[in-house]
Design a protein around this motif. Sequence first.
Motif: not given
Length: 349
Positions: A104-105, A108-109, A112, A122, A124, A165, A167, A169, A207
């Motif tokens: 999932k990460e 997301a990257q 971005h 970015f 997290k 962005s 993220f 999680d 995200i």
Amino acid sequence: ETTVIIVTAHGSIDTAIEAVKRGAYHYLQKPFDLKELQLFAQKAWEYHQLAQEVRTLRTQLNLVQDTGDLITKSREMLEQLALASRVADSTISVLIEGESGTGKELFAQFIHQKSARAQMPFVKVNCAAIPEQLLESELFGQVRGAFTGAVRDRQGRFELANSGSIFLDEVADLTLGIQGKLLRVLQSKEFERLGESTAQKVDVRVIAATNRNLEEAMKEGTFREDLFYRLNAVRLKLVPLRDRPEDIPLLIQHFLQKYAAGTSLDLAPEAMKAFRSYRWNGNVRELEHVIERSILLAQHGIIELDNLPVEIRTALEQPGDARSLEEIEKLHIKRVLQQAKDYDEAAKI
């Protein structure tokens, strides 16, 4: 993408050349024989199929070249990558669903990096890893004196991600109070730091990711319905590794190159069979750890079956093998304990 044949009674060499230059597949002048038309149509159809296949392969190749550690040839995963690529250069929120370890990460990257925000931050945030009492300060920041121990002003993750962005999680682990503040950020692009009454404007693409079923969480009252629909503007569903066995050899090769430090290593046929037979509840992350461990134990440039953890070796055993119920139960409990985050979760499973 439509394949075109020009048919006309008023043709010349010049108009034929012009038609082809403008994208026509071919040029047919009246009067023509029916067999000639059938042959033209057949050749046009073959050309059309070939052009379609080339476009598909180019798309897949671009995805493979641009995705770094996202290694897959699964049709479902490539479709999700293509969708991620299409929405990347927008400001729309994205929700990524998938079991732990499915990537999932990395998705997301990827989103971005494919966006116009690629050169911006970015940031997290693992919502499950930060204690509940600190999470609000972590996300939105604080001013000095906001609470005991707040000795200075501090920027939150949303502020740090401005123009870029963020993220989030394990977004399902957010408390209802923080969910309300997140909803405000998504709706009005503003938030307040802890201890401050002035709203701050922020331009952040959100995200979010979860390994839980958010529809079930909404029914239980632990996740806000309005927040779900805000986050769920685009939804990506990642396929667990057990449902895309065609990716296992690709991933093994990738991790061998990553961890073997230039040493040439290979897998014994029995080891490969075990990798294909195992369920991989921890998905790609578990596979990566197993490869890293196996490289340390391998001798003579080959990873043998004996170099693999016992639970993977036993995946090769047939149902007819003589094993006591106690042995099977013990092995199952061990597997669950390896996957669960604590004993409570293991007991529930």
